[in-house]
Design a protein around this motif. Sequence first.
Motif, PDB file in Angstrom:
ATOM      1  N   PHE A  99       0.836  -1.200   0.000  1.00 48.33           N
ATOM      2  CA  PHE A  99       0.000   0.000   0.000  1.00 48.33           C
ATOM      3  C   PHE A  99       0.873   1.254   0.000  1.00 48.33           C
ATOM      4  O   PHE A  99       2.088   1.169   0.162  1.00 48.33           O
ATOM      5  CB  PHE A  99      -0.954   0.008   1.210  1.00 48.33           C
ATOM      6  N   TYR A 100       0.212   2.402  -0.232  1.00 40.06           N
ATOM      7  CA  TYR A 100       0.932   3.672  -0.040  1.00 40.06           C
ATOM      8  C   TYR A 100       0.303   4.421   1.117  1.00 40.06           C
ATOM      9  O   TYR A 100      -0.911   4.372   1.318  1.00 40.06           O
ATOM     10  CB  TYR A 100       0.942   4.531  -1.316  1.00 40.06           C
ATOM     11  N   SER A 101       1.126   5.087   1.910  1.00 39.58           N
ATOM     12  CA  SER A 101       0.588   5.910   2.988  1.00 39.58           C
ATOM     13  C   SER A 101       0.548   7.377   2.576  1.00 39.58           C
ATOM     14  O   SER A 101      -0.216   8.157   3.142  1.00 39.58           O
ATOM     15  CB  SER A 101       1.421   5.732   4.268  1.00 39.58           C
ATOM     16  N   ILE A 102       1.366   7.749   1.599  1.00 35.25           N
ATOM     17  CA  ILE A 102       1.369   9.128   1.091  1.00 35.25           C
ATOM     18  C   ILE A 102       0.785   9.093  -0.317  1.00 35.25           C
ATOM     19  O   ILE A 102       1.279   8.349  -1.171  1.00 35.25           O
ATOM     20  CB  ILE A 102       2.810   9.692   1.045  1.00 35.25           C
ATOM     21  N   LYS A 103      -0.259   9.887  -0.534  1.00 34.32           N
ATOM     22  CA  LYS A 103      -0.902   9.850  -1.850  1.00 34.32           C
ATOM     23  C   LYS A 103      -0.104  10.680  -2.848  1.00 34.32           C
ATOM     24  O   LYS A 103       0.125  11.874  -2.635  1.00 34.32           O
ATOM     25  CB  LYS A 103      -2.337  10.380  -1.741  1.00 34.32           C
ATOM     26  N   GLN A 104       0.351  10.019  -3.906  1.00 41.01           N
ATOM     27  CA  GLN A 104       1.084  10.717  -4.964  1.00 41.01           C
ATOM     28  C   GLN A 104       0.517  10.210  -6.293  1.00 41.01           C
ATOM     29  O   GLN A 104       0.915   9.138  -6.758  1.00 41.01           O
ATOM     30  CB  GLN A 104       2.583  10.411  -4.845  1.00 41.01           C
ATOM     31  N   ASN A 137       4.920   8.744  13.559  1.00 41.55           N
ATOM     32  CA  ASN A 137       4.010   9.618  14.312  1.00 41.55           C
ATOM     33  C   ASN A 137       2.545   9.321  14.015  1.00 41.55           C
ATOM     34  O   ASN A 137       1.733  10.235  13.939  1.00 41.55           O
ATOM     35  CB  ASN A 137       4.348  11.067  13.974  1.00 41.55           C
ATOM     36  N   VAL A 138       2.223   8.042  13.821  1.00 40.35           N
ATOM     37  CA  VAL A 138       0.834   7.625  13.553  1.00 40.35           C
ATOM     38  C   VAL A 138       0.487   6.456  14.469  1.00 40.35           C
ATOM     39  O   VAL A 138       1.380   5.828  15.057  1.00 40.35           O
ATOM     40  CB  VAL A 138       0.654   7.199  12.077  1.00 40.35           C
ATOM     41  N   GLN A 139      -0.824   6.161  14.528  1.00 42.72           N
ATOM     42  CA  GLN A 139      -1.243   5.055  15.408  1.00 42.72           C
ATOM     43  C   GLN A 139      -0.648   3.724  14.976  1.00 42.72           C
ATOM     44  O   GLN A 139      -0.178   2.953  15.796  1.00 42.72           O
ATOM     45  CB  GLN A 139      -2.768   4.943  15.397  1.00 42.72           C
ATOM     46  N   ARG A 140      -0.710   3.445  13.658  1.00 35.24           N
ATOM     47  CA  ARG A 140      -0.197   2.158  13.172  1.00 35.24           C
ATOM     48  C   ARG A 140       0.965   2.401  12.221  1.00 35.24           C
ATOM     49  O   ARG A 140       0.780   2.715  11.047  1.00 35.24           O
ATOM     50  CB  ARG A 140      -1.305   1.383  12.435  1.00 35.24           C
ATOM     51  N   VAL A 141       2.160   2.277  12.762  1.00 39.90           N
ATOM     52  CA  VAL A 141       3.360   2.445  11.942  1.00 39.90           C
ATOM     53  C   VAL A 141       3.317   1.376  10.832  1.00 39.90           C
ATOM     54  O   VAL A 141       2.996   0.218  11.109  1.00 39.90           O
ATOM     55  CB  VAL A 141       4.625   2.250  12.814  1.00 39.90           C
ATOM     56  N   PRO A 142       3.600   1.740   9.579  1.00 41.42           N
ATOM     57  CA  PRO A 142       3.596   0.722   8.523  1.00 41.42           C
ATOM     58  C   PRO A 142       4.517  -0.445   8.893  1.00 41.42           C
ATOM     59  O   PRO A 142       5.645  -0.230   9.340  1.00 41.42           O
ATOM     60  CB  PRO A 142       4.142   1.476   7.304  1.00 41.42           C
ATOM     61  N   ASP A 143       4.014  -1.674   8.724  1.00 37.51           N
ATOM     62  CA  ASP A 143       4.787  -2.831   9.166  1.00 37.51           C
ATOM     63  C   ASP A 143       6.123  -2.956   8.429  1.00 37.51           C
ATOM     64  O   ASP A 143       7.167  -3.125   9.045  1.00 37.51           O
ATOM     65  CB  ASP A 143       3.969  -4.111   8.962  1.00 37.51           C
ATOM     66  N   TYR A 144       6.039  -2.896   7.114  1.00 37.14           N
ATOM     67  CA  TYR A 144       7.267  -2.983   6.308  1.00 37.14           C
ATOM     68  C   TYR A 144       7.336  -1.756   5.405  1.00 37.14           C
ATOM     69  O   TYR A 144       6.318  -1.272   4.911  1.00 37.14           O
ATOM     70  CB  TYR A 144       7.253  -4.211   5.395  1.00 37.14           C
ATOM     71  N   THR A 145       8.560  -1.264   5.174  1.00 29.72           N
ATOM     72  CA  THR A 145       8.766  -0.262   4.141  1.00 29.72           C
ATOM     73  C   THR A 145       9.755  -0.828   3.132  1.00 29.72           C
ATOM     74  O   THR A 145      10.523  -1.752   3.456  1.00 29.72           O
ATOM     75  CB  THR A 145       9.257   1.077   4.718  1.00 29.72           C
ATOM     76  N   SER A 146       9.714  -0.293   1.916  1.00 25.93           N
ATOM     77  CA  SER A 146      10.629  -0.817   0.899  1.00 25.93           C
ATOM     78  C   SER A 146      11.077   0.305  -0.018  1.00 25.93           C
ATOM     79  O   SER A 146      10.358   1.290  -0.226  1.00 25.93           O
ATOM     80  CB  SER A 146       9.943  -1.917   0.082  1.00 25.93           C
ATOM     81  N   LEU A 147      12.286   0.151  -0.536  1.00 21.32           N
ATOM     82  CA  LEU A 147      12.855   1.123  -1.471  1.00 21.32           C
ATOM     83  C   LEU A 147      13.310   0.379  -2.716  1.00 21.32           C
ATOM     84  O   LEU A 147      14.079  -0.594  -2.618  1.00 21.32           O
ATOM     85  CB  LEU A 147      14.063   1.832  -0.833  1.00 21.32           C
ATOM     86  N   LEU A 148      12.836   0.808  -3.855  1.00 18.55           N
ATOM     87  CA  LEU A 148      13.192   0.185  -5.133  1.00 18.55           C
ATOM     88  C   LEU A 148      14.082   1.155  -5.912  1.00 18.55           C
ATOM     89  O   LEU A 148      13.669   2.276  -6.200  1.00 18.55           O
ATOM     90  CB  LEU A 148      11.915  -0.116  -5.932  1.00 18.55           C
ATOM     91  N   GLN A 189       4.945  15.956  10.859  1.00 14.31           N
ATOM     92  CA  GLN A 189       3.490  16.043  10.799  1.00 14.31           C
ATOM     93  C   GLN A 189       2.968  14.767  10.179  1.00 14.31           C
ATOM     94  O   GLN A 189       3.683  14.094   9.457  1.00 14.31           O
ATOM     95  CB  GLN A 189       3.080  17.222   9.932  1.00 14.31           C
ATOM     96  N   ALA A 190       1.707  14.459  10.454  1.00 15.03           N
ATOM     97  CA  ALA A 190       1.180  13.182   9.968  1.00 15.03           C
ATOM     98  C   ALA A 190      -0.219  13.351   9.399  1.00 15.03           C
ATOM     99  O   ALA A 190      -1.029  12.442   9.457  1.00 15.03           O
ATOM    100  CB  ALA A 190       1.184  12.164  11.108  1.00 15.03           C
ATOM    101  N   ASP A 191      -0.482  14.527   8.829  1.00 15.79           N
ATOM    102  CA  ASP A 191      -1.836  14.751   8.306  1.00 15.79           C
ATOM    103  C   ASP A 191      -2.008  14.096   6.937  1.00 15.79           C
ATOM    104  O   ASP A 191      -1.087  14.094   6.121  1.00 15.79           O
ATOM    105  CB  ASP A 191      -2.107  16.256   8.194  1.00 15.79           C
ATOM    106  N   GLY A 192      -3.189  13.532   6.721  1.00 14.73           N
ATOM    107  CA  GLY A 192      -3.530  13.027   5.391  1.00 14.73           C
ATOM    108  C   GLY A 192      -2.855  11.723   5.006  1.00 14.73           C
ATOM    109  O   GLY A 192      -2.834  11.362   3.837  1.00 14.73           O
ATOM    110  N   LEU A 193      -2.275  10.998   5.952  1.00 10.64           N
ATOM    111  CA  LEU A 193      -1.667   9.706   5.609  1.00 10.64           C
ATOM    112  C   LEU A 193      -2.744   8.623   5.559  1.00 10.64           C
ATOM    113  O   LEU A 193      -3.756   8.703   6.244  1.00 10.64           O
ATOM    114  CB  LEU A 193      -0.595   9.323   6.637  1.00 10.64           C
TER     115      LEU A 193
END
Length: 310
Positions: A99-104, A137-148, A189-193
């Motif tokens: 998933f994405y947490s930041i909308k782009q 800085n959110v309730q549920r920190v993303p479990d995994y992150t990845s960089l391609l 800041q953690a707005d809109g994630l």
Amino acid sequence: MEFVDPVRVVVPTRLAQLLAQRCTLQMQGYQWAAANVAAARSVLSENAAGSVVAELGRRLARSAASTPGWAIVALPDRLGDEDLQRAAAGVLSLLGRPFYSIKQDGRLWIGGASSPERDAASFGGLGAQALHVDAPNVQRVPDYTSLLILRSDPAGGGASIVGDLQAALASLSDADRAVLRRPVFFEGQADGLLGVGDPLLPFPVLTDAADGGRPWIRWAGKLLGDSRNYDHLAVLQRFADALQLEARSVALERGQLLIADQQRIAHGRTALGPVSPDDAPRCLLQAKVSYEPDAPAQQAASVGAGDRDV
Ligand SMILES: O=C(O)CCC(=O)C(=O)O
Ligand SMILES: [Fe+2]
């Protein structure tokens, strides 16, 4: 800092091509579409993919006690940019739901080329980036992150850094841990994630697991630079120093995917080299994954653990 040349989980060309053919970049809201997850898992349950699934499970499954908590997956560098994104998303689906947490533009893979116009220490900036977890800085920190990595830094900078958060925590005193448990810390800041619950500001750096499992450690090197945290600067500095002792740097090439379990591993980067008008800049993308206990690589690890017990 120690430079490591870790074992890479190699995805054979034929397998990567199949993932790219059978999957798209179609989303369902902020999540990779369920049809894509199903297609990827189906490709990876056949086609002699067992060693990729097992190796990913050995390095990243939550249930396995002594895994590194990070992995580098090597996809074939001659795949096109979109095919790399499809194949990489397929690999991520072995751990849970991408998933994405930041909308782009609604894209699973956010980011792009590095630029001097961005803040140096930010995503796509040219400076070093201190060890951190994404979205602390959110309730549920993303479990995994990845960089391609689509293009490494032509000037030879921009190495990735990983650091073991749990090992750093283990070296702290009980008194320091008690301070880190207090919900008084600020970062960004953690707005809109999306997909991460509500903003949590201020937050505790350390949250013990209710079930006796691994604690969450909401860490970001930037905590040290925020004046709102200055009452606890000494403790934060001790944690940063302990984490630095655990830091390892790895150089990533095109087609390589760094995956980190954010419950265990913080990531960062070294500074990029000087930008040259003759070379295209470093280009990297990022996607998150939410943990699913029944995802294939999570299951592969529990089967393996059971086998060893017998
Ligand atoms: O540029 C990199 O290698 C890491 C970027 C990153 O982790 C971030 O911006 O959160
Ligand atoms: Fe990050």
